[in-house]
Design an enzyme around this catalytic site. Sequence first.
Site, short mmCIF file in Angstrom:
data_model
loop_
_atom_site.label_atom_id
_atom_site.label_comp_id
_atom_site.label_asym_id
_atom_site.label_seq_id
_atom_site.Cartn_x
_atom_site.Cartn_y
_atom_site.Cartn_z
N LYS A 1 46.95 43.33 27.13
CA LYS A 1 46.66 43.33 28.56
C LYS A 1 47.97 43.23 29.32
O LYS A 1 48.71 42.26 29.16
CB LYS A 1 45.74 42.16 28.91
CG LYS A 1 45.47 42.04 30.40
CD LYS A 1 44.45 40.95 30.71
CE LYS A 1 44.27 40.80 32.20
NZ LYS A 1 43.31 39.74 32.53
N LYS B 1 44.32 47.37 28.00
CA LYS B 1 44.02 47.30 29.42
C LYS B 1 45.30 47.28 30.24
O LYS B 1 46.18 46.50 29.90
CB LYS B 1 43.23 46.02 29.69
CG LYS B 1 42.90 45.80 31.14
CD LYS B 1 42.28 44.46 31.33
CE LYS B 1 42.19 44.21 32.83
NZ LYS B 1 41.87 42.87 33.14
C1 PBG Z 1 40.84 38.00 34.46
C2 PBG Z 1 40.72 39.47 34.56
C3 PBG Z 1 41.35 40.38 35.42
C4 PBG Z 1 40.80 41.63 35.16
C5 PBG Z 1 39.90 41.47 34.13
N1 PBG Z 1 39.86 40.13 33.76
C6 PBG Z 1 42.33 40.15 36.51
C7 PBG Z 1 43.73 39.81 36.22
O1 PBG Z 1 44.15 39.67 35.08
O2 PBG Z 1 44.41 39.61 37.20
C8 PBG Z 1 41.15 42.91 35.88
C9 PBG Z 1 40.09 43.95 35.88
C10 PBG Z 1 40.29 45.06 36.83
O3 PBG Z 1 41.29 45.20 37.55
O4 PBG Z 1 39.34 45.86 36.90
N2 PBG Z 1 42.05 37.52 34.04
#
Ligand code: PBG
Length: 328
Positions: free
Chosen positions: A199, A252
């Site tokens: 991520k 992601k």
């Molecule tokens: C929680 C999380 C996030 C997203 C998914 N889980 C936000 C982040 O990390 O700031 C982002 C999902 C999206 O942008 O569609 N940590």
Amino acid sequence: MLEEKARVVARSRRLRRSEQIRALVRETSLDPSKFVAPVFVTEGSGIVEPIESMPGINRYAVDRLANYVARLRDAGVGSVLLFGITGSKDEAGSQAYSPTGIVPRAVAEIKGRFPDEVVMADVCLCEYTSHGHCGVLAAGSVDNDRTLPLLSRAAVEYAKAGADVVAPSAMMDGQVGAIRIALDSEGLRDTVIMGYSAKYASSFYGPFRDAAGSSPSFGDRRGYQMDPPNSREAMRELSNDAQEGADILMVKPALAYLDVLSKARSRFNLPIAAYNVSGEYAMVKAAAAQGWIDERRATLEVLTSIKRAGADIIITYSAEQAANWLAE
Ligand code: PBG
């Protein structure tokens, strides 16, 4: 004369001559049963609240979830991924792991109505902490090891409420292993873990943070989410999660990281999920609203590219709409 003889050896156009022939040789197809729809659940009742930066996506109160999930099921969408939104935030994000928190209530509501619905729950603290970071703070930064038991408690509560899949997204080291041990020690051996393994600290999460009210109040997430230029490091993250017991690995965002997705597919035999994130969705919506691109074609092209790059599972805000288009 020699010049008049055709010298074209490879006539690729033969296989493009009609829609029927193109369909016959098409390499990639989309299947809505592999789509996961993210769902924002909010406190209160009777609420269906549009999210401005994500046209077509709403926040739902628990009592309004059933209708929406029924629609997703009718469209053939395979699963939902729940995100909880709460006004009661504190330093330790305690609503994330409260047994009566928003996510356990939402899970119970959906599983009560549709026992065979595959319900996934995002596991993170950022929607629940007053500072908006994904873990608890110590000396101004996120404390990895003090965060792990809290993520584990959240995962256990969601699984106890009936979630089939828990999906840790905090990017704390060891989060998958800690959650696996906690689930197993509660007898929750069949709960699936989908790791947000690679991520990235991406600019494409902006609309989500509006939707979930989860922007950090200071600093950013670059101390725990991945640095966008790195892909070998992503392979290490995926491998760590696999070793810690993840059942599904995720990359992601999706679109700006298709190379990472493709590498992940070729290196690992676990199912690979890709998250087509909020900013990717918002870009298509915004350009389409201006009349600059064809929304339907662009959306299906984006999803196809993610599939072609190697995703088995696609988490996307376009799930319902795309599933309906594919059924036409
Ligand atoms: C929680 C999380 C996030 C997203 C998914 N889980 C936000 C982040 O990390 O700031 C982002 C999902 C999206 O942008 O569609 N940590």
